[in-house]
Design a protein around this motif. Structure first.
Motif, short mmCIF file in Angstrom:
data_model
loop_
_atom_site.label_atom_id
_atom_site.label_comp_id
_atom_site.label_asym_id
_atom_site.label_seq_id
_atom_site.Cartn_x
_atom_site.Cartn_y
_atom_site.Cartn_z
N THR A 165 -40.07 15.69 -54.71
CA THR A 165 -41.42 15.10 -54.36
C THR A 165 -42.15 16.44 -53.42
OG1 THR A 165 -41.59 12.76 -55.27
CG2 THR A 165 -42.79 13.63 -53.54
N ALA A 392 -49.78 3.09 -55.79
CA ALA A 392 -49.10 4.53 -55.77
C ALA A 392 -49.33 5.82 -54.65
CB ALA A 392 -49.18 4.74 -56.79
N ALA A 396 -46.55 6.44 -51.32
CA ALA A 396 -46.33 7.90 -51.00
C ALA A 396 -46.72 7.99 -49.63
CB ALA A 396 -47.05 8.78 -52.30
N ARG A 476 -47.98 13.72 -54.06
CA ARG A 476 -46.53 12.06 -54.04
C ARG A 476 -47.76 10.99 -54.75
NH1 ARG A 476 -45.80 11.76 -47.79
NH2 ARG A 476 -48.16 13.14 -47.65
N ARG A 480 -45.44 9.40 -57.47
CA ARG A 480 -45.43 7.86 -57.53
C ARG A 480 -46.25 6.88 -58.91
NH1 ARG A 480 -42.29 5.68 -52.74
NH2 ARG A 480 -42.22 7.12 -51.61
N THR A 484 -44.15 5.05 -63.13
CA THR A 484 -44.35 3.42 -63.30
C THR A 484 -44.72 3.45 -64.91
OG1 THR A 484 -46.87 3.25 -62.23
CG2 THR A 484 -45.17 3.09 -60.72
#
Length: 486
Positions: A165, A392, A396, A476, A480, A484
């Motif tokens: 990341t 998300a 992040a 980032r 994230r 998911t």
């Protein structure tokens, strides 16, 4: 870049970093229990130092204590706040800056440590970032960080995710920071090709001007027509065999923006090398998805152009025919980003037919007027999709705020001579730009998100894990969110 490794215990370190948590109304700041704990002598000495050093335990506080002839020779007390991931990220960035004169340090983490590890590693790697096109001043000395955890093998995947990341965010920063004397559409496409070569499962196609003309990408061609450096459309595809969801990411890639014939004033033009930060973010996120082998198909479209002034530049009042045939009237050549994005969105809907469609763009100055320098403006008609992406982004360590798409503002897009007016001068600049883009999302209208991230793509100062310059905003949060999806 820092080398970070997980170790089960400190190996007679020269510099040992111990985390400190805040106290309360009736108790002082205290050492965070770590696994394994420091020796009794070191723990007692560190505890005695806390009130003397006036540590509050706030995330990012750093105090160094020298211990001549002792092991460790230096003891660093690091405030980690509440101990959540954002505080550990802030602490990691502060530690990277404070330790720039060290060669190697050892950091002790609490038992379990997954949350602390991810935050610390991202903070270390992002806080230590620097972009320079000269060797003057030298690089920071800090090269190695040993992180003491109770289960190095069990936390290896957390380290890999955090490292990837941060590395992809640093790549986006590099691409965005690069001066436009170097960075044109051809160069950017070459950088993508070089990065994608490390991942043989990635599929890359770069359309050059002749192909763009043959296939009808009128918006990209119009914006790039005034430059000696021809436009490109980068299409990068990650196709894991087990993917059940297909996401298309679109990123604005204007490698320099003069404003065209509607030329910008000098102060507004100085940082226009950052006008491709959206493309840098989505490309880097796709490379990250491949590196992490996320089980979701990701196709990224990066329309690249240089908006210049010349006899070949498009004019205010021109009508542009976009991919798929929709026409738009533009009376402001400095509203160019939406023109290249419109082509890419229309192509994604007609040809790629994804399940979800997300675009990131340094689109309007109105974003900063509404939300300041650290928030992106998020638009979507899909409540769940907007909530998931916002969650998300927040997790992040980035920020965004959902903005409205008012139905009665759609009338602003009316044109007497084209299907749409791309740049009506009716106020609500960021909102109207989003409404214009929505017109190109077809039957994906209810599965589309637009993020205007012009403001948070650049930082004017050092703040937490941000350094001055490009932030890599969006990488980032996208990673994230992609993690998911199934």
């Amino acid at each position: 870049m820092l080398a970070i490794r997980l170790v089960p215990g400190p190996d007679r370190p020269d510099t040992l970093v111990l985390p400190v948590q805040p106290g309360g109304p009736d108790r002082p700041a205290a050492l965070v229990p770590t696994a394994p704990p420091p020796g009794d002598e070191v723990r007692a000495e560190a505890t005695a130092l806390l009130p003397v050093a006036r540590l509050t335990g706030e995330a990012g506080e750093v105090r160094e204590h020298l211990r001549p002839g002792g092991t460790p020779a230096r003891l660093v007390l690091l405030g980690v706040g509440a101990g959540d991931e954002p505080d550990w990220r802030r602490a990691g960035a502060a530690l990277a800056r404070a330790g720039k004169d060290e060669t190697r340090i050892t950091v002790a983490l609490p038992p379990g440590g997954a949350v602390a590890l991810r935050g610390l590693v991202e903070g270390l790697l992002l806080g230590s970032y620097r972009f320079r096109m000269t060797e003057a001043g030298g690089a920071p000395a800090l090269a190695e960080v040993d992180v003491v955890v109770d289960d190095p093998d069990g936390l290896a995947a957390v380290l890999a995710t955090a490292r990837t990341t941060a590395e992809m965010t640093r790549l986006a920063r590099d691409l965005t920071n690069t001066p436009s004397s170097v960075k044109n559409p051809e160069w950017f496409a070459g950088q993508v090709a070089a990065a994608a070569a490390d991942h043989p499962d990635l599929h890359l196609r770069v359309r050059e001007p002749e192909e763009l003309a043959a296939e009808g990408f009128g918006g990209i061609l119009a914006v790039g027509g005034g430059s000696a450096s021809g436009p490109r459309l980068v299409e990068l595809d990650w196709r894991p065999a087990d993917a059940r969801t297909h996401v298309v990411l679109v990123g604005k890639g204007i490698t320099f923006d003069t404003g065209g014939i509607s030329i910008k004033p000098v102060p507004a033009m100085k940082l226009m090398r950052k006008d491709m930060a959206g493309a840098a973010a989505v490309i880097s996120a796709t490379l990250g998805a491949a590196a992490l082998r996320l089980p979701v198909r990701v196709t990224t479209l990066a329309p690249l152009a240089e908006n210049m002034v010349s006899g070949a530049a498009f004019r205010p009042g021109d009508v542009i025919r976009h991919y798929g045939g929709t026409t738009s009237e533009t009376t402001n050549s400095d509203a160019e980003g939406r023109l290249v994005l419109a082509d890419a969105l229309a192509y994604a809907v007609r040809e790629l037919k994804p399940d979800l469609l997300v675009d990131l763009a340094t689109l309007t100055g109105a974003n900063a007027v509404a939300l300041g320098k650290r928030h992106g403006a998020l638009y979507s008609d899909n409540d769940q999709l907007a909530a998931d992406l916002l969650a998300a982004i927040e997790a992040a360590g980035e920020r965004a705020w959902r903005m409205p798409l008012p139905a009665d503002y759609v009338e602003y897009l009316g044109s007497d001579i084209a299907d749409l007016h791309s740049s009506p001068d009716r106020g609500a600049g960021s909102v109207v730009a989003a409404l214009f883009l929505r017109e190109f999302t077809g039957d994906l209208r209810d599965r589309w998100v637009h993020v205007d991230m012009s403001a948070p793509s650049w930082s004017d100062d050092v703040h937490a894990e941000l350094t001055k310059g490009a932030t890599g905003w969006g990488v980032r949060g996208l990673l994230r969110w992609l993690a998911t999806l199934r």
